[in-house]
Design an enzyme around this catalytic site. Structure first.
Site, PDB file in Angstrom:
ATOM      1  N   LEU A   9       0.851  -1.199   0.000  1.00 51.01           N
ATOM      2  CA  LEU A   9       0.000   0.000   0.000  1.00 51.01           C
ATOM      3  C   LEU A   9       0.884   1.247   0.000  1.00 51.01           C
ATOM      4  O   LEU A   9       1.640   1.475   0.941  1.00 51.01           O
ATOM      5  CB  LEU A   9      -0.901   0.005   1.233  1.00 51.01           C
ATOM      6  N   GLY A  12      -0.991   6.730  -0.255  1.00 47.71           N
ATOM      7  CA  GLY A  12      -1.284   7.861   0.634  1.00 47.71           C
ATOM      8  C   GLY A  12      -0.355   9.042   0.380  1.00 47.71           C
ATOM      9  O   GLY A  12       0.726   8.896  -0.194  1.00 47.71           O
ATOM     10  N   ARG A  16       1.144  13.876   7.448  1.00 47.29           N
ATOM     11  CA  ARG A  16       1.873  14.152   8.691  1.00 47.29           C
ATOM     12  C   ARG A  16       3.380  14.369   8.475  1.00 47.29           C
ATOM     13  O   ARG A  16       4.072  14.839   9.359  1.00 47.29           O
ATOM     14  CB  ARG A  16       1.626  13.009   9.700  1.00 47.29           C
ATOM     15  N   LYS A  23       5.101  10.414   1.041  1.00 51.23           N
ATOM     16  CA  LYS A  23       5.685   9.747   2.207  1.00 51.23           C
ATOM     17  C   LYS A  23       6.574   8.550   1.873  1.00 51.23           C
ATOM     18  O   LYS A  23       7.715   8.485   2.324  1.00 51.23           O
ATOM     19  CB  LYS A  23       4.592   9.314   3.175  1.00 51.23           C
ATOM     20  N   ASP A 103       5.135   2.324   4.272  1.00 56.82           N
ATOM     21  CA  ASP A 103       5.757   3.224   5.252  1.00 56.82           C
ATOM     22  C   ASP A 103       6.303   2.480   6.461  1.00 56.82           C
ATOM     23  O   ASP A 103       6.491   3.063   7.520  1.00 56.82           O
ATOM     24  CB  ASP A 103       4.770   4.316   5.686  1.00 56.82           C
ATOM     25  N   ASN A 170      -1.374  -3.372  15.858  1.00 57.35           N
ATOM     26  CA  ASN A 170      -1.401  -3.901  14.495  1.00 57.35           C
ATOM     27  C   ASN A 170      -0.205  -3.314  13.745  1.00 57.35           C
ATOM     28  O   ASN A 170      -0.088  -2.099  13.617  1.00 57.35           O
ATOM     29  CB  ASN A 170      -2.721  -3.466  13.836  1.00 57.35           C
ATOM     30  N   LYS A 351      38.634  17.753 -10.867  1.00 60.52           N
ATOM     31  CA  LYS A 351      37.357  17.558 -11.556  1.00 60.52           C
ATOM     32  C   LYS A 351      37.607  16.995 -12.936  1.00 60.52           C
ATOM     33  O   LYS A 351      38.448  17.515 -13.664  1.00 60.52           O
ATOM     34  CB  LYS A 351      36.619  18.897 -11.679  1.00 60.52           C
ATOM     35  N   ALA A 423      58.546  27.944 -11.471  1.00 64.72           N
ATOM     36  CA  ALA A 423      57.520  28.441 -10.549  1.00 64.72           C
ATOM     37  C   ALA A 423      57.004  29.802 -11.002  1.00 64.72           C
ATOM     38  O   ALA A 423      57.735  30.600 -11.581  1.00 64.72           O
ATOM     39  CB  ALA A 423      58.095  28.545  -9.142  1.00 64.72           C
ATOM     40  N   ARG A 440      57.453  34.554 -16.646  1.00 60.70           N
ATOM     41  CA  ARG A 440      57.174  35.508 -15.573  1.00 60.70           C
ATOM     42  C   ARG A 440      58.105  36.682 -15.759  1.00 60.70           C
ATOM     43  O   ARG A 440      59.163  36.553 -16.405  1.00 60.70           O
ATOM     44  CB  ARG A 440      57.390  34.853 -14.200  1.00 60.70           C
TER      45      ARG A 440
HETATM   46  C1  UD1 Z   1      -2.416   1.703   9.622  1.00 58.81           C
HETATM   47  C2  UD1 Z   1      -3.454   0.761  10.255  1.00 58.81           C
HETATM   48  C3  UD1 Z   1      -3.163   0.631  11.740  1.00 58.81           C
HETATM   49  C4  UD1 Z   1      -1.749   0.145  11.955  1.00 58.81           C
HETATM   50  C5  UD1 Z   1      -0.720   1.024  11.221  1.00 58.81           C
HETATM   51  C6  UD1 Z   1       0.646   0.336  11.246  1.00 58.81           C
HETATM   52  C7  UD1 Z   1      -5.561   0.970   8.989  1.00 58.81           C
HETATM   53  C8  UD1 Z   1      -6.917   1.529   8.975  1.00 58.81           C
HETATM   54  N1  UD1 Z   1      -4.785   1.260  10.019  1.00 58.81           N
HETATM   55  O1  UD1 Z   1      -2.602   2.981  10.230  1.00 58.81           O
HETATM   56  O2  UD1 Z   1      -4.071  -0.290  12.340  1.00 58.81           O
HETATM   57  O3  UD1 Z   1      -1.452   0.116  13.349  1.00 58.81           O
HETATM   58  O4  UD1 Z   1      -1.100   1.185   9.838  1.00 58.81           O
HETATM   59  O5  UD1 Z   1       1.661   1.136  10.725  1.00 58.81           O
HETATM   60  O6  UD1 Z   1      -5.209   0.238   8.073  1.00 58.81           O
HETATM   61  N2  UD1 Z   1      -2.778   4.016   2.021  1.00 58.81           N
HETATM   62  C9  UD1 Z   1      -3.239   3.896   0.724  1.00 58.81           C
HETATM   63  N3  UD1 Z   1      -4.487   4.366   0.418  1.00 58.81           N
HETATM   64  C10 UD1 Z   1      -5.315   4.929   1.335  1.00 58.81           C
HETATM   65  C11 UD1 Z   1      -4.824   5.045   2.663  1.00 58.81           C
HETATM   66  C12 UD1 Z   1      -3.561   4.576   2.976  1.00 58.81           C
HETATM   67  O7  UD1 Z   1      -2.544   3.372  -0.148  1.00 58.81           O
HETATM   68  O8  UD1 Z   1      -6.421   5.312   0.974  1.00 58.81           O
HETATM   69  C13 UD1 Z   1      -1.414   3.510   2.329  1.00 58.81           C
HETATM   70  C14 UD1 Z   1      -0.478   4.594   2.838  1.00 58.81           C
HETATM   71  O9  UD1 Z   1       0.268   5.152   1.754  1.00 58.81           O
HETATM   72  C15 UD1 Z   1       0.420   3.840   3.806  1.00 58.81           C
HETATM   73  C16 UD1 Z   1      -0.464   2.681   4.268  1.00 58.81           C
HETATM   74  O10 UD1 Z   1      -1.529   2.584   3.368  1.00 58.81           O
HETATM   75  O11 UD1 Z   1       1.569   3.328   3.163  1.00 58.81           O
HETATM   76  C17 UD1 Z   1      -0.979   2.871   5.690  1.00 58.81           C
HETATM   77  O12 UD1 Z   1      -1.731   4.070   5.744  1.00 58.81           O
HETATM   78  P1  UD1 Z   1      -1.565   5.098   6.936  1.00 58.81           P
HETATM   79  O13 UD1 Z   1      -2.466   6.237   6.681  1.00 58.81           O
HETATM   80  O14 UD1 Z   1      -0.137   5.376   7.197  1.00 58.81           O
HETATM   81  O15 UD1 Z   1      -2.209   4.208   8.127  1.00 58.81           O
HETATM   82  P2  UD1 Z   1      -1.910   4.341   9.674  1.00 58.81           P
HETATM   83  O16 UD1 Z   1      -2.709   5.479  10.226  1.00 58.81           O
HETATM   84  O17 UD1 Z   1      -0.478   4.321   9.945  1.00 58.81           O
HETATM   85 CA    CA Z   2       1.314   4.472   8.716  1.00 52.19          CA
END
Ligand code: UD1
Ligand code: CA
Length: 459
Positions: A9, A12, A16, A23, A103, A170, A351, A423, A440
């Site tokens: 995934l 996002g 933050r 990210k 991430d 989690n 260089k 020189a 020189r």
């Molecule tokens: C998520 C988990 C949380 C866990 C944590 C661990 C959910 C709802 N929550 O929270 O339980 O403890 O990871 O690190 O899953 N992303 C997408 N599309 C979206 C949203 C997110 O691709 O629509 C991707 C983000 O880029 C990221 C990952 O999913 O790489 C996790 O999303 P993030 O928003 O960081 O979730 P957390 O709040 O960390």
């Molecule tokens: Ca996260």
């Protein structure tokens, strides 16, 4: 046929992080976070790897190239929605699917492998990878019943005061029976604090369907660290750096102070090399055996052969051959090739130049766009004048030449082997073999003139 698949995934924005860079592209020890994740996934045998991209999709694809397939999540409606986007590519697969986030850069392949084994042993439909966090704030919590069986995952923002006390989190890594995953995802809704479709809700849905859901708790929380902001980024970097440094030390490299030594993930270093504090080794640098990389040196994408000494110097895209040395305070700019046993001393800038075996450039010199032969002596303060304001020109200096101190060599120029530059000369014309060139103005002495000067301390 039972297959193993992975979904990463990475769609996002990473609000933050407060960054223009998305990210998952932020780097940890020289590699984007999502690249770290993919690299570990690749070490675990997979039939299909699909990365969900959205924000910065083009950059993510340019980083990971064809090592994975991609699906686009047009709107970021949550982690559950993100996984659902892979349905056209994966839904018919029979087998197990690993879901990881882009991430969480510290996971190791061995952990994924253990998760698969645990999942298979439990004959589960879903297995969550969990860990105990010293500070669980921000993570989803694992809710277990009285006899320790997992019931659901609750997100920080949806958790009751009691649930917020739970320190088992989690990690965002799971394995699922592939077809059960997609079926359950269709049953999720966005009725929660963030108005998102949570992947974590799949757990409760599967439980309600009477499926076996397991949770494998890993021993090391650090490895599961998720990076949502710059504070976590620095923590993850520290952990990764410690890991990298330990590997080098176990391979026979001395790090005088590993807490203050910064080595990117792809660097290679030979045994008996000593790395002093404050050193940065970046990119694809390779360092040979028995070298000394002195304090506060920075080396990018360079090849350093054996027995080389680098003293407090900055090297970029260059090569130093066996037994050569440089510094303190010298700079190799891109495309510098330093031959065997070459000595480059204090405040020397090179260089786009090659300097052949045994040549010495001791002090305060600029060598640009040049080829220097063997055993040349370049005095102090020599300038290779390579730029006319519009174009760069080359200088060639033959073997065993002697370039006197404070000379200017105005390019384009050829100085033959076995020739001598006096020189203080500004040389604009070719110098032939066995010639001495002097350019020189002559010195004039005026006897007794000291007494006529306004300056006379004896007056
Ligand atoms: C998520 C988990 C949380 C866990 C944590 C661990 C959910 C709802 N929550 O929270 O339980 O403890 O990871 O690190 O899953 N992303 C997408 N599309 C979206 C949203 C997110 O691709 O629509 C991707 C983000 O880029 C990221 C990952 O999913 O790489 C996790 O999303 P993030 O928003 O960081 O979730 P957390 O709040 O960390
Ligand atoms: Ca996260």
């Amino acid at each position: 046929m039972s297959t193993r698949n992975t979904i990463i995934l990475a769609a996002g924005k990473g609000t933050r992080m407060k960054s223009k860079l998305y990210k998952v592209l932020h780097q940890v020890c020289g590699r984007a976070m999502v690249d770290h994740v993919l690299t570990q996934v690749e070490k675990t045998k997979m039939d299909q790897i699909v990365t969900v991209v959205g924000y910065g999709a083009e950059q993510v694809e340019a980083t990971l190239k064809d090592r994975t397939q991609y699906v686009l999540q047009k709107e970021q409606l949550g982690t559950g929605h993100a996984v659902l986007q892979t349905e056209p590519l994966l839904k018919d697969q029979e087998g197990t699917t690993l879901v990881v986030s882009g991430d969480t850069p510290l996971f190791q392949a061995s952990t994924f492998e253990k998760l698969f084994q645990y999942h298979e042993a439990k004959k589960a439909v879903a297995t969550i990878l969990t860990s105990k966090a010293p500070d669980p704030t921000g993570y989803g919590r694992i809710v277990r019943n009285d006899i320790g069986i997992v019931e659901k995952i609750v997100e920080q923002k949806d958790a009751s005061a009691e649930e917020q006390e739970i320190d088992e989190i989690n990690t965002g890594v799971y394995v699922f029976d592939n077809q059960a995953l997609f079926k359950a995802l269709h049953a999720t809704n966005n009725d929660n604090a963030q108005g998102e479709y949570y992947l974590t809700d799949v757990i409760e849905i599967l439980k309600q369907q009477g499926e076996i859901v397991a949770a494998y708790q890993m021993a090391d929380f650090e490895e599961s660290m998720g990076v949502n902001d710059r504070v976590a980024l620095s923590k993850a970097t520290k952990v990764m750096q410690r890991r990298i440094n330990e590997v080098h030390m176990r391979n026979g490299v001395t790090l005088v102070n590993p807490d203050d030594t910064y080595i990117d993930v792809d660097i290679k270093i030979g045994s008996d090399t000593i790395i002093e504090p404050g050193v940065l080794l970046k990119g694809h640098t390779v360092i040979g055996e028995n070298c000394r990389i002195g304090a506060h040196s920075e080396i990018h994408d360079s090849i350093i052969h054996d027995n080389v000494t680098v003293t407090s110097s900055f090297l970029e895209d260059s090569e130093m051959e066996d037994g050569s040395n440089i510094g303190p305070m010298s700079h190799l700019r891109p495309q510098s090739h330093i031959g065997k046993h070459v000595h480059l001393g204090n405040f020397v800038e090179v260089k786009k130049a090659t300097i052949d075996e045994g040549t010495k450039v001791g002090h305060l010199t600029y060598v640009g766009n040049a080829h220097l032969g063997k055993r040349i002596n370049v005095g102090c303060g020599v300038v290779f004048v390579n730029y006319d304001g519009a174009n760069k020109h080359d200088t060639i200096v033959g073997d065993d030449a002697f370039i006197g101190s404070n000379s200017n060599l105005v390019a384009p120029l050829t100085i033959a082997d076995h020739s001598f530059i006096a020189a203080g000369s500004t040389i604009t014309d070719a110098v032939n073999q066995y010639d001495m060139a002097i350019a020189r103005s002559r010195q004039t002495n005026k006897p007794g003139y000291f007494k006529k000067l306004p300056y006379d301390p004896e007056k």
